[in-house]
Motif scaffolding. Structure first.
Motif, PDB file in Angstrom:
ATOM      1  N   THR A 106      33.856  34.598  38.191  1.00  0.00           N
ATOM      2  CA  THR A 106      34.977  35.043  39.024  1.00  0.00           C
ATOM      3  C   THR A 106      35.880  35.998  38.259  1.00  0.00           C
ATOM      4  O   THR A 106      36.358  37.000  38.809  1.00  0.00           O
ATOM      5  CB  THR A 106      35.776  33.830  39.539  1.00  0.00           C
ATOM      6  N   THR A 250      37.228  41.452  46.863  1.00  0.00           N
ATOM      7  CA  THR A 250      36.180  40.513  46.451  1.00  0.00           C
ATOM      8  C   THR A 250      34.949  40.666  47.337  1.00  0.00           C
ATOM      9  O   THR A 250      33.814  40.744  46.838  1.00  0.00           O
ATOM     10  CB  THR A 250      36.697  39.064  46.535  1.00  0.00           C
ATOM     11  N   LEU A 265      35.946  31.522  52.017  1.00  0.00           N
ATOM     12  CA  LEU A 265      36.487  31.691  50.673  1.00  0.00           C
ATOM     13  C   LEU A 265      37.835  31.000  50.616  1.00  0.00           C
ATOM     14  O   LEU A 265      38.705  31.220  51.465  1.00  0.00           O
ATOM     15  CB  LEU A 265      36.661  33.173  50.322  1.00  0.00           C
ATOM     16  N   ALA A 267      40.890  30.737  48.276  1.00  0.00           N
ATOM     17  CA  ALA A 267      41.544  31.365  47.128  1.00  0.00           C
ATOM     18  C   ALA A 267      42.699  30.486  46.673  1.00  0.00           C
ATOM     19  O   ALA A 267      43.642  30.241  47.436  1.00  0.00           O
ATOM     20  CB  ALA A 267      42.057  32.751  47.496  1.00  0.00           C
ATOM     21  N   TYR A 281      38.555  30.812  42.726  1.00  0.00           N
ATOM     22  CA  TYR A 281      37.937  30.752  44.047  1.00  0.00           C
ATOM     23  C   TYR A 281      37.163  29.448  44.199  1.00  0.00           C
ATOM     24  O   TYR A 281      36.565  28.957  43.244  1.00  0.00           O
ATOM     25  CB  TYR A 281      36.939  31.908  44.243  1.00  0.00           C
TER      26      TYR A 281
END
Length: 418
Positions: A106, A250, A265, A267, A281
């Motif tokens: 990441t 991303t 996703l 975050a 993430y």
């Protein structure tokens, strides 16, 4: 259509509840599920680690959609194998799931896409990692690179604590395990969720989680002791900034690398004086954040998951209830260390009968008519209300109705907002 939901925790109970509301659904199977999911579908003894068995079940039952709840099956490539068998699935492939499976990966994505995140360094050697910590000073953050069920992060306020964390996290596989050491960020932490299919993205909503085990944010990190949504601190302007500077870049970078996302996703953000920064993430719905999101979601969940799987998110919108939701985790004695299992829980039905209260099962099992604790985080006592204060009062009323002497919870969930 028939749907197969993979998982057994509170997140899956919340997803099962919401999927069961869909007029598109004809049958819901949960593998393996829990006593709570059994109210909304059929629990089946299918091991998600056996990809061939999952595929065979889907083909035999003509499953229209597989929803993968936890991170481990995604990191193991279950979604890839299902897609190769021409089975529709909501969930990232193995390559995209590295966003959760590897903190270092990441960070590489953040570097490539200019995504705001804490300064960091990566180490496999404990001595080098400790030298870096001493040079940087505390407070500092030490993270295990792989999956750790939410417990592989140490926010060290002293260098000695960081050095101990390095030894602990690198122990057992010298030369193979890796830690990421990050600068300490100050601000409020927020969990933000978006659906992503290639470069198509759809913002969902935000929540705030409570990671530490004790009141006042004391004690070790856990998988989460409670959550609430919406997060008043996360304004529409901040959401737009996060979508523009973090989520969309991303998605584009993952497509550029041939690792397109297809799922949710999650975050983890720190709202700093310099703007939102990405902490990490996750490649699935949060737990316990999913529970409060599903209580607030007004739309049918199933078409949203299908649109993600099909890559047709572009024209979608999502409607949320203005009524705040909160969840309080009831955990077993010993958590986040070795939890005490097998103790009896009473009063869940009475708690569920209270106004606005929903109890999600996260780590329980049935023994005849008895409900027993079978994990660390065992129940998620959740509630909605006209205000967050009312929702919290209702949730704790539910907690107090449940008879489980061996369980404990934080009594200050949502303290930031209230």
């Amino acid at each position: 259509m028939k749907v197969l939901l993979i998982g057994s925790g509170g997140r899956e109970h919340a997803l099962a509840m919401k999927l069961a509301e869909s007029p598109l659904l004809t049958a819901l199977f949960i593998a393996p599920g829990n006593p709570g999911t059994a109210s909304f579908g059929t629990n089946i003894g299918l091991d998600a680690r056996d990809h061939a068995a999952v595929i065979a079940f889907c083909q035999e039952e003509q499953i229209g959609l597989v929803v993968v709840g936890p991170e481990a099956p995604l990191v193991a490539g279950l979604a890839d194998d299902l897609r190769r068998a021409d089975i529709t699935v909501f969930g990232h492939g193995r390559a995209a799931a590295q966003l959760e499976g590897s903190k270092a990966f990441t960070k590489d994505i953040c570097d490539a896409a200019s995504i705001p995140t804490a300064a960091y360094a990566r180490f496999k050697d404990a001595a080098a990692a400790k030298a870096y910590v001493r040079a940087q000073g505390a407070p500092i953050v030490v993270k295990y690179d792989g999956l750790a069920a939410g417990k592989g992060v140490v926010v060290a306020m002293e260098t000695a604590e960081a050095e101990a964390a390095i030894d602990s996290l690198l122990m057992g596989s010298p030369g193979e395990a890796e830690v990421v050491i990050e600068a300490f960020l100050e601000g409020e932490e927020v969990s933000f969720f978006a659906l992503v299919a290639g470069e198509e993205v759809l913002a969902l909503a935000a929540a705030q989680d409570h990671k530490r085990v004790g009141d006042g944010d004391t004690g070790p990190n856990t998988g989460g002791m409670g959550a609430y949504s919406p997060a008043p601190v996360f304004t529409p302007a901040l959401e737009a900034e996060v979508m523009a500077r973090i989520i969309r870049p991303t998605a584009r970078e993952m497509v550029r690398r041939g690792m397109a996302c297809n799922g949710v996703l999650f975050a983890g953000l720190m709202l700093t004086a310099d703007g939102p920064q990405l902490i990490e993430y996750n490649c699935r719905f949060g737990d316990p954040e999913c529970q409060v999101l599903m209580l607030r979601l007004k739309d049918d969940l199933l078409p949203l998951l299908l649109a993600t799987a099909a890559g047709t998110l572009a024209d979608r919108t999502v409607q949320w209830s203005d009524a705040p939701a909160i969840t309080v985790v009831l955990a077993a004695e010993g958590y986040p260390g070795e939890p005490r299992k097998g103790t009896e829980i009473k009063g869940v039905e009475a708690a569920n009968a209270l106004p606005g209260v929903t109890v999600f099962h996260a780590g329980t099992r049935r023994q005849g008519e008895r409900l027993l604790a079978n994990g660390g985080r065992v129940l998620n006592v959740s509630a909605v209300g006209a205000t967050l204060a009312e929702a919290r009062t209702r949730a704790y009323a539910g907690v107090d109705v449940i008879d489980w002497p061996e369980g404990f919870c934080r009594r200050d969930i949502a303290w930031r907002a209230i």
